[in-house]
Design a protein around this motif. Structure first.
Motif, PDB file in Angstrom:
ATOM      1  N   LEU A 340       0.831  -1.200   0.000  1.00  0.00           N
ATOM      2  CA  LEU A 340       0.000   0.000   0.000  1.00  0.00           C
ATOM      3  C   LEU A 340       0.868   1.254   0.000  1.00  0.00           C
ATOM      4  CD1 LEU A 340      -2.838   1.232   0.168  1.00  0.00           C
ATOM      5  CD2 LEU A 340      -2.682   1.048   2.665  1.00  0.00           C
ATOM      6  N   ILE A 341       1.924   1.255   0.821  1.00  0.00           N
ATOM      7  CA  ILE A 341       2.851   2.388   0.851  1.00  0.00           C
ATOM      8  C   ILE A 341       3.538   2.551  -0.497  1.00  0.00           C
ATOM      9  CG2 ILE A 341       4.952   3.284   1.935  1.00  0.00           C
ATOM     10  CD1 ILE A 341       4.102   1.781   4.495  1.00  0.00           C
ATOM     11  N   TYR A 342       3.922   1.431  -1.089  1.00  0.00           N
ATOM     12  CA  TYR A 342       4.574   1.462  -2.400  1.00  0.00           C
ATOM     13  C   TYR A 342       3.654   2.075  -3.449  1.00  0.00           C
ATOM     14  CZ  TYR A 342       5.871  -0.486  -6.962  1.00  0.00           C
ATOM     15  OH  TYR A 342       6.150  -0.640  -8.289  1.00  0.00           O
ATOM     16  N   GLN A 343       2.383   1.657  -3.452  1.00  0.00           N
ATOM     17  CA  GLN A 343       1.438   2.156  -4.456  1.00  0.00           C
ATOM     18  C   GLN A 343       1.190   3.654  -4.313  1.00  0.00           C
ATOM     19  OE1 GLN A 343       1.164  -0.695  -6.898  1.00  0.00           O
ATOM     20  NE2 GLN A 343      -0.537   0.689  -7.091  1.00  0.00           N
ATOM     21  N   ILE A 344       1.218   4.156  -3.080  1.00  0.00           N
ATOM     22  CA  ILE A 344       0.921   5.571  -2.848  1.00  0.00           C
ATOM     23  C   ILE A 344       2.144   6.452  -3.075  1.00  0.00           C
ATOM     24  CG2 ILE A 344       0.212   7.251  -1.096  1.00  0.00           C
ATOM     25  CD1 ILE A 344      -1.498   5.061   0.167  1.00  0.00           C
ATOM     26  N   LEU A 345       3.300   6.023  -2.593  1.00  0.00           N
ATOM     27  CA  LEU A 345       4.474   6.896  -2.568  1.00  0.00           C
ATOM     28  C   LEU A 345       5.492   6.631  -3.675  1.00  0.00           C
ATOM     29  CD1 LEU A 345       5.163   6.945   1.290  1.00  0.00           C
ATOM     30  CD2 LEU A 345       3.821   8.559  -0.072  1.00  0.00           C
ATOM     31  N   ILE A 346       5.628   5.385  -4.100  1.00  0.00           N
ATOM     32  CA  ILE A 346       6.725   5.041  -5.009  1.00  0.00           C
ATOM     33  C   ILE A 346       6.240   4.807  -6.436  1.00  0.00           C
ATOM     34  CG2 ILE A 346       8.599   3.401  -5.452  1.00  0.00           C
ATOM     35  CD1 ILE A 346       8.673   2.842  -2.446  1.00  0.00           C
ATOM     36  N   PRO A 348       3.735   5.868  -8.410  1.00  0.00           N
ATOM     37  CA  PRO A 348       3.439   6.979  -9.333  1.00  0.00           C
ATOM     38  C   PRO A 348       4.700   7.588  -9.956  1.00  0.00           C
ATOM     39  CG  PRO A 348       2.074   7.155  -7.378  1.00  0.00           C
ATOM     40  CD  PRO A 348       3.069   6.069  -7.105  1.00  0.00           C
ATOM     41  N   SER A 349       5.758   7.754  -9.145  1.00  0.00           N
ATOM     42  CA  SER A 349       7.005   8.320  -9.677  1.00  0.00           C
ATOM     43  C   SER A 349       7.673   7.370 -10.659  1.00  0.00           C
ATOM     44  CB  SER A 349       7.962   8.641  -8.529  1.00  0.00           C
ATOM     45  OG  SER A 349       7.381   9.571  -7.639  1.00  0.00           O
ATOM     46  N   ILE A 354       9.417   5.864 -16.265  1.00  0.00           N
ATOM     47  CA  ILE A 354       9.820   4.693 -17.037  1.00  0.00           C
ATOM     48  C   ILE A 354       8.705   4.297 -17.997  1.00  0.00           C
ATOM     49  CG2 ILE A 354      10.624   2.300 -16.935  1.00  0.00           C
ATOM     50  CD1 ILE A 354      11.622   2.795 -14.147  1.00  0.00           C
ATOM     51  N   ASP A 355       9.070   4.007 -19.226  1.00  0.00           N
ATOM     52  CA  ASP A 355       8.111   3.525 -20.217  1.00  0.00           C
ATOM     53  C   ASP A 355       7.457   2.241 -19.715  1.00  0.00           C
ATOM     54  OD1 ASP A 355       7.048   3.488 -23.046  1.00  0.00           O
ATOM     55  OD2 ASP A 355       8.120   1.572 -23.014  1.00  0.00           O
ATOM     56  N   PRO A 356       6.136   2.061 -19.918  1.00  0.00           N
ATOM     57  CA  PRO A 356       5.433   0.908 -19.335  1.00  0.00           C
ATOM     58  C   PRO A 356       6.054  -0.441 -19.664  1.00  0.00           C
ATOM     59  CG  PRO A 356       3.849   2.474 -20.215  1.00  0.00           C
ATOM     60  CD  PRO A 356       5.205   2.976 -20.590  1.00  0.00           C
ATOM     61  N   ILE A 357       6.324  -0.706 -20.938  1.00  0.00           N
ATOM     62  CA  ILE A 357       6.834  -2.028 -21.294  1.00  0.00           C
ATOM     63  C   ILE A 357       8.269  -2.211 -20.818  1.00  0.00           C
ATOM     64  CG2 ILE A 357       7.772  -1.530 -23.589  1.00  0.00           C
ATOM     65  CD1 ILE A 357       5.525  -4.499 -22.542  1.00  0.00           C
ATOM     66  N   THR A 358       9.032  -1.118 -20.741  1.00  0.00           N
ATOM     67  CA  THR A 358      10.393  -1.196 -20.179  1.00  0.00           C
ATOM     68  C   THR A 358      10.332  -1.553 -18.699  1.00  0.00           C
ATOM     69  OG1 THR A 358      11.153   0.488 -21.747  1.00  0.00           O
ATOM     70  CG2 THR A 358      12.536   0.078 -19.827  1.00  0.00           C
ATOM     71  N   PRO A 482       8.832 -10.084 -32.520  1.00  0.00           N
ATOM     72  CA  PRO A 482       7.547  -9.812 -33.172  1.00  0.00           C
ATOM     73  C   PRO A 482       6.333 -10.183 -32.344  1.00  0.00           C
ATOM     74  CG  PRO A 482       8.386 -11.905 -33.926  1.00  0.00           C
ATOM     75  CD  PRO A 482       9.413 -11.367 -32.958  1.00  0.00           C
ATOM     76  N   PHE A 483       6.554 -10.662 -31.098  1.00  0.00           N
ATOM     77  CA  PHE A 483       5.417 -11.126 -30.297  1.00  0.00           C
ATOM     78  C   PHE A 483       4.561  -9.981 -29.790  1.00  0.00           C
ATOM     79  CE2 PHE A 483       9.052 -14.005 -29.587  1.00  0.00           C
ATOM     80  CZ  PHE A 483       8.548 -15.135 -30.198  1.00  0.00           C
ATOM     81  N   TYR A 484       5.185  -8.845 -29.488  1.00  0.00           N
ATOM     82  CA  TYR A 484       4.457  -7.757 -28.839  1.00  0.00           C
ATOM     83  C   TYR A 484       4.344  -6.556 -29.763  1.00  0.00           C
ATOM     84  CZ  TYR A 484       3.008  -4.311 -25.425  1.00  0.00           C
ATOM     85  OH  TYR A 484       2.311  -3.339 -24.764  1.00  0.00           O
ATOM     86  N   ALA A 485       3.144  -6.007 -29.861  1.00  0.00           N
ATOM     87  CA  ALA A 485       2.885  -4.813 -30.675  1.00  0.00           C
ATOM     88  C   ALA A 485       2.213  -3.773 -29.796  1.00  0.00           C
ATOM     89  CB  ALA A 485       1.985  -5.152 -31.863  1.00  0.00           C
ATOM     90  N   ARG A 486       2.525  -2.502 -30.045  1.00  0.00           N
ATOM     91  CA  ARG A 486       1.974  -1.423 -29.220  1.00  0.00           C
ATOM     92  C   ARG A 486       1.183  -0.459 -30.076  1.00  0.00           C
ATOM     93  NH1 ARG A 486       6.000   1.207 -25.049  1.00  0.00           N
ATOM     94  NH2 ARG A 486       4.036   2.232 -24.574  1.00  0.00           N
ATOM     95  N   LYS A 487       0.147   0.098 -29.475  1.00  0.00           N
ATOM     96  CA  LYS A 487      -0.669   1.108 -30.137  1.00  0.00           C
ATOM     97  C   LYS A 487      -0.208   2.477 -29.668  1.00  0.00           C
ATOM     98  CE  LYS A 487      -5.471   2.403 -30.979  1.00  0.00           C
ATOM     99  NZ  LYS A 487      -6.889   2.155 -30.617  1.00  0.00           N
ATOM    100  N   GLY A 488       0.931   2.934 -30.199  1.00  0.00           N
ATOM    101  CA  GLY A 488       1.465   4.234 -29.770  1.00  0.00           C
ATOM    102  C   GLY A 488       2.037   4.142 -28.392  1.00  0.00           C
ATOM    103  N   ARG A 489       2.537   5.253 -27.898  1.00  0.00           N
ATOM    104  CA  ARG A 489       3.164   5.327 -26.577  1.00  0.00           C
ATOM    105  C   ARG A 489       2.110   5.604 -25.530  1.00  0.00           C
ATOM    106  NH1 ARG A 489       7.990   6.207 -23.923  1.00  0.00           N
ATOM    107  NH2 ARG A 489       7.876   7.527 -22.094  1.00  0.00           N
ATOM    108  N   THR A 490       2.144   4.884 -24.432  1.00  0.00           N
ATOM    109  CA  THR A 490       1.167   5.040 -23.355  1.00  0.00           C
ATOM    110  C   THR A 490       1.814   5.622 -22.126  1.00  0.00           C
ATOM    111  OG1 THR A 490      -0.075   3.156 -24.165  1.00  0.00           O
ATOM    112  CG2 THR A 490      -0.504   3.839 -21.924  1.00  0.00           C
ATOM    113  N   GLU A 491       1.282   6.737 -21.655  1.00  0.00           N
ATOM    114  CA  GLU A 491       1.734   7.291 -20.365  1.00  0.00           C
ATOM    115  C   GLU A 491       0.761   6.798 -19.306  1.00  0.00           C
ATOM    116  OE1 GLU A 491       4.408   8.927 -19.998  1.00  0.00           O
ATOM    117  OE2 GLU A 491       4.926   9.351 -22.053  1.00  0.00           O
ATOM    118  N   HIS A 492       1.287   6.386 -18.157  1.00  0.00           N
ATOM    119  CA  HIS A 492       0.396   5.876 -17.126  1.00  0.00           C
ATOM    120  C   HIS A 492       0.802   6.410 -15.770  1.00  0.00           C
ATOM    121  CE1 HIS A 492       3.806   3.206 -16.857  1.00  0.00           C
ATOM    122  NE2 HIS A 492       3.305   2.582 -15.812  1.00  0.00           N
TER     123      HIS A 492
END
Length: 492
Positions: A340-346, A348-349, A354-358, A482-492
């Motif tokens: 829970l602490i990780y999800q709140i404090l760490i 988001p940053s 970092i790019d999602p798939i990276t 070739p296994f993974y394809a992305r629909k543009g860059r996703t910020e999360h």
């Protein structure tokens, strides 16, 4: 370029005018009311998301709550002829929930897209209250399989709840809402086993409170099931105050004549025209590739969840830690608090930098040495053992929740709004199939590993954690082309 310029000039107003004229508000449509509220209120909908957060946690609690006491439950049911066979039978009980969910996830997604998100949420919570309670009262192995299977059949909220989270928010808040809902599910998957570990066999652990002759003495696994069912009552009541987000009219609907609303409606209209219905999901390669990687990660994660509890409570002569179910509950509760602490404090940053798939690839690489370290922990003792187990458990669970959040965002970004519940239903079906296989296979491998303690290659539990790492490497491989394809860059 010339055509674009002319379309954006004199013809632009004329082209957009028919769309603006059909932009109107339907007072009897719940989806329109939610959309109008989003236009009038720019802030984050804390009330709705908080309620949804609670719904998700409580519906996730029973999924893995049985793992800390499943070893002892199978032993008490006297279905295993030898102690080494307990893991074999435990695997099928763990798989029965996921098998039931795999059979109905797409159906629940279609129901949510046609009749609304709220009914599916209510049915899921009612099934938790009924069938999770009955699971605590089982007296035979087949009753355990049946009650868990029925609970899975009626647990259809995972797809619709993700669709709801993005629909109740303005577009700029969608990823935040989805990450909160996904992380709440991850927390539920940790807190549930903690409840199971602390409250199972209460007559043995707390004899001054619970008598051996009481219902909790005669049914030693009823208390954690009952507590989880009672916790589900509050979100069930809260569901009746949640607004429905599904549009229930046949005409094209827009709430206002803003340029953003027109563009979004036009985009959704084109997506629907070009989509070809639900069958279009099977030609959406960014969606299917994300689901594929998600399923492999999910298989490894659930296999780990079962193996960890079986390994921790098994005897040291079999390479385990000789923990009690309460010890396992303590480890998981600490992991839940740190998570829970990780999800709140760490998180988001980390997610912003970092790019999602990276991020997913880094998690897979770090998981390999982490999982490989588990078979060496029985050589430790005292405080050092507790520290090592708690740190490893927290890291593994934080990796799992992060991966779950990333792929939920990637999958939702791969489809238009009117296909999100169906797309999530498809992903949950395929994920549930992989999770049906995971505990059954993990139980068989764990049982086999306990019988080969003196093998020259990968003796005992070294084999179990090696197999978990095999799936980690496979999932890492599937994050590359070739296994993974992305629909543009996703910020999360």
């Amino acid at each position: 370029m010339g055509d674009d310029a002319s379309g954006g000039g004199g013809g632009g107003a004329g082209a957009s005018e028919p769309l603006l004229k059909r932009a109107r508000y339907h007072p009897n449509c719940p989806g329109c009311r939610v959309d109008r509220r989003k236009e009038e209120r720019e802030g984050f909908p804390f009330t709705e998301i908080s309620c949804l957060w609670l719904v998700t946690i409580c519906s996730s609690l029973p999924i893995q709550s049985l793992f800390p006491f499943l070893y002892f439950m199978i032993r008490d049911l006297h279905v295993a002829k030898e102690e080494e066979d307990i893991g074999f039978y435990a695997g099928f009980v763990g798989a029965s929930y996921m098998l039931g969910r795999a059979l109905t996830s797409v159906i629940w997604g279609v129901v949510a897209d046609k009749h609304g998100r709220k009914p599916v949420l209510v049915i899921t919570l009612v099934s938790v209250i009924i069938f999770n309670t009955l699971f605590g009262l089982i007296s035979s192995y087949w009753m355990a399989l049946t009650t868990r299977g029925l609970l899975g059949l009626l647990s259809g909220m995972l797809g619709p709840v993700k669709a709801y989270a993005t629909e109740v928010c303005r577009k700029e808040h969608g990823h935040l809402a989805l990450s909160l809902i996904t992380s709440s599910r991850g927390i539920g998957l940790i807190v549930g086993p903690a409840i199971g570990g602390y409250l199972a066999q209460p007559a043995d652990k707390y004899p001054s409170i619970f008598s051996v002759n009481s219902i909790f003495g005669r049914f030693p696994y009823f208390l954690p099931c009952l507590c989880i069912s009672l916790l589900a009552v509050a979100p069930l009541i809260a569901c009746f105050w949640l607004p429905e987000t599904l549009h229930k009219h046949t005409e094209d609907t827009l709430l206002n004549n803003s340029v953003e609303a027109v563009k979004e409606s036009l985009s959704d209209t084109n997506a629907e025209q070009n989509g070809g219905g639900c069958l279009s999901l099977f030609t959406n390669w960014p969606l299917l590739s994300a689901i594929t990687v998600y399923c492999i990660f999910s298989l490894q994660d659930l296999a780990y969840a079962e193996v960890f509890s079986l390994w921790a409570v098994s005897d040291r002569k079999y390479g385990g830690l000789s923990f009690s179910s309460q010890d396992v509950g303590s480890v998981l509760s600490i992991s839940g608090l740190l998570l829970l602490i990780y999800q709140i404090l760490i998180y988001p940053s980390v997610a912003k930098s970092i790019d999602p798939i990276t991020l997913v690839r880094a998690i897979a690489v770090l998981s390999i040495p982490l999982l490989a370290s588990y078979p060496f922990m029985p050589a430790l003792s005292g405080f050092i053992l507790q520290l090592a187990v708690n740190c490893a458990s927290f890291l593994k669970n934080s990796f799992a929740v992060t991966t779950m959040t990333v792929f939920s965002i990637l999958m939702n970004d791969s489809v238009s709004q009117d296909r999100r519940a169906s797309a999530n239903g498809l992903s949950i079906t395929l994920m549930s199939i992989s999770k049906t296989i995971a505990p059954a296979v993990a139980g068989v491998i764990f049982s086999w590993a306990q019988k080969r303690q003196t093998a020259p290659f990968l003796p005992g539990d070294h084999l179990v954690f090696f197999m978990l790492n095999v799936f980690t490497v496979i999932s890492l491989t599937f994050t590359f082309r070739p296994f993974y394809a992305r629909k543009g860059r996703t910020e999360h």
